[in-house]
Scaffold this motif. Structure first.
Motif, PDB file in Angstrom:
ATOM      1  N   GLU A 282       0.844  -1.190   0.000  1.00 11.43           N
ATOM      2  CA  GLU A 282       0.000   0.000   0.000  1.00 11.43           C
ATOM      3  C   GLU A 282       0.881   1.242   0.000  1.00 11.43           C
ATOM      4  O   GLU A 282       1.907   1.277   0.675  1.00 11.43           O
ATOM      5  N   ARG A 300      -5.021   6.906  -1.558  1.00 11.48           N
ATOM      6  CA  ARG A 300      -4.376   5.598  -1.606  1.00 11.48           C
ATOM      7  C   ARG A 300      -4.025   5.292  -3.066  1.00 11.48           C
ATOM      8  O   ARG A 300      -4.873   4.884  -3.855  1.00 11.48           O
ATOM      9  N   ASP A 303      -3.198   0.065  -3.651  1.00 13.52           N
ATOM     10  CA  ASP A 303      -4.146  -0.485  -2.688  1.00 13.52           C
ATOM     11  C   ASP A 303      -4.013  -2.008  -2.580  1.00 13.52           C
ATOM     12  O   ASP A 303      -4.592  -2.765  -3.356  1.00 13.52           O
TER      13      ASP A 303
END
Length: 540
Positions: A282, A300, A303
């Motif tokens: 991540e 983000r 992911d």
């Protein structure tokens, strides 16, 4: 279409550069003209002189460059104008979209402030009016969430998004002439089509002329009224676009039309060891925030992605601009903070600090998307290519480093005699080959190739693809190949990961992804790539 009256006329233009190896003549007495409202394409391979022609016209040559001849804009020779008068024309009446956006955007200022600057300077708008206009321009070039992106910095945007910002800046003051130097180089196939449609729409609306500089003949026919084909600083063929594509006269033009990366890569041997692995990786960026800006937003970019790269394998990572491709590659090399497990060989490296990673850097190399931004303008090519040897093999003599530089430059198709020149003396494609040589000289085990062919013309792309495959075979290299050019990916990769919004939407063997994609998003990408390929075949 052409308006019939030349708005720009270049006559007997010569461009020369003083170098340590003597004077280099980049443009050799060419003539061309652009009528009001028409689109003229200047095409040719890297180093042909097409970009330097327009850089000379704008008086933007490097300090060791000089131009003689005539560049007539509305009855005035731009080469004779004082700087103050040129500055009133540049950015207002004549604008330019540069090939490498990261070198044209200031990393210390937000995208919005940089967009507002030319608007306020040339149009005298208030800060509030300029902000509204800047947001409108971001919407125009299809930047998602333009009000939020107005506050972003260049490093927070993908290469394609940065290029779209450059297009917005160039259009800010409704120019007479827009010079577009490889404006779609960094864009994926779907966005490329939208940008070309946008340029055509704006041209119809504003009546501006466009000079379109490109190495990709596949997009010229959609946009250009006339074409100039350049080679080694000279125009070898010119004419109406349809005539050039239907019946090219010069052998060089025929070669350009036929060039396309071909072949496919075999999968690695069964049981090949995993050299680089990521599990649930991540990457999150904080956007905005501060004392007066309110709470920050968290983006983000990657992911929870997992992948395993094997020895002699090439994993192609594809997706539209902003999908997280480049961010994933940098995270796996530990060049960005991330969460999750990253393993190189048998060693977990996700927790290593900068000092502990240093010995591993020679084995984990990166070739950047923007070569000009990663090459020091103060170092010669020879110094750039051997810079890593000073860190990782300090005992080598100067003569041995020079020998290794000669070998590396030959491997990437550059004349070793060029090693005493500086990056600004090379074309975009040549600079990319220098960047590849810099990585390969260290004989790494894993190379992340971030759009390594995006700045290269099709014929050189084909050579680079073959070179990378040969190097992989000879040295048992493993590649992560990040690209929006699916024709090149198909020729390079044996396994493909398709990314969207930081996630993997589909993955599998190359043939399966191209021939039988399961997801709608993948099918859209493949359809766009097939349309581009069919177009090139048709015009060839």
């Amino acid at each position: 279409m052409a308006g019939g009256d030349p708005i720009l006329a270049v006559r007997d233009l010569h461009v020369r550069f003083r170098t340590l190896d003597g004077t280099v003549e980049a443009v050799r007495g060419i003539n061309l003209h652009v009528d009001a409202g028409e689109t003229v394409a200047i095409v040719g391979e890297s180093g042909s002189g097409k970009s330097q022609t327009m850089m000379a016209a704008m008086s933007l040559l490097a300090s060791n460059g000089s131009a003689v001849g005539t560049v007539d804009y509305r009855g005035r020779n731009l080469l004779d104008l004082p700087k103050s008068e040129l500055n009133r024309i540049r950015g207002s009446r004549i604008s330019m979209i540069f090939q490498e956006p990261m070198t044209s955007l200031d990393p210390l200022y937000s995208i919005g402030s940089q967009l507002m600057e030319p608007i306020r300077r040339h149009r005298g708008l208030s800060a509030a009016q300029a902000k509204a206009e800047a947001i409108r321009l971001l919407e125009l070039v299809r930047i998602p969430e333009p009000r939020r992106r107005f506050k972003s910095y260049p490093y927070e945007m993908s290469g394609g998004q940065r290029q779209r910002v450059m297009i917005a800046m160039a259009l800010a003051n409704d120019p007479d002439i827009l010079i577009a130097d490889e404006p779609t180089t960094a864009l994926d196939v779907t966005v490329q089509a939208r940008i070309l449609e946008l340029l055509a729409e704006l041209q119809r609306k504003l009546g501006m002329a466009i000079v379109f500089i490109t190495h990709d003949l596949g997009i010229v026919r959609r946009l250009a009224d006339r074409v100039y084909v350049m080679r080694s600083g000279e125009v070898v063929e010119e004419g109406a676009t349809e005539a050039i594509f239907a019946a090219p006269r010069h052998d060089y033009t025929k070669m350009l039309l036929a060039a396309e990366p071909t072949g496919c890569k075999a999968s690695p041997p069964a049981g090949a060891p995993v050299v680089l692995e990521g599990r649930n990786v991540e990457v999150t960026f904080q956007i905005g925030g501060g004392l007066f800006a309110g709470p920050p937003m968290m983006l983000r970019a990657v992911d929870r992605i997992s992948l395993a790269l094997r020895q002699r394998q090439t994993i192609g990572i594809v997706g539209e601009s902003g999908s997280g491709k480049s961010t994933l590659g940098r995270a796996l090399l530990r060049l960005l903070p991330s969460q999750g497990v990253i393993r190189f060989g048998r060693k977990d490296i996700d927790g290593l600090d900068r000092e502990a990673m240093q010995p591993l850097r020679r084995e984990l190399q990166l070739v950047f998307q923007d070569p000009f931004g990663s090459l020091s303008p103060r170092m010669t090519v020879g110094q750039i290519v051997t810079e890593g040897l000073l860190v990782h093999e300090p005992s080598l003599s100067k003569a041995e480093r020079d020998r290794r530089a000669i070998e590396a430059l030959r491997e990437v198709g550059l004349d070793p005699a060029m090693r005493n020149r500086y990056p600004h003396e090379f074309s975009g494609g040549q600079r990319q080959r220098i960047a590849i040589a810099r990585a390969m000289i260290l004989k790494p085990k894993v190379v992340v190739l971030d759009e390594p062919t995006s700045a290269l013309d099709r014929s050189v792309q084909k050579q680079i693809v073959e070179l990378l495959r040969d190097l992989q075979q000879a040295h048992e290299l493993s590649y992560l190949f990040i690209s929006h050019d699916l024709a090149v990916v198909r020729a390079m990769a044996d396994y493909i990961i398709v990314m969207r919004d930081g996630r993997i939407v589909e993955q599998g063997e190359t043939a399966a992804i191209f021939d039988e994609p399961r997801e709608d998003y993948t099918r859209t990408l493949m359809a766009a790539a097939m349309d581009a390929t069919r177009f090139r075949v048709a015009v060839g």
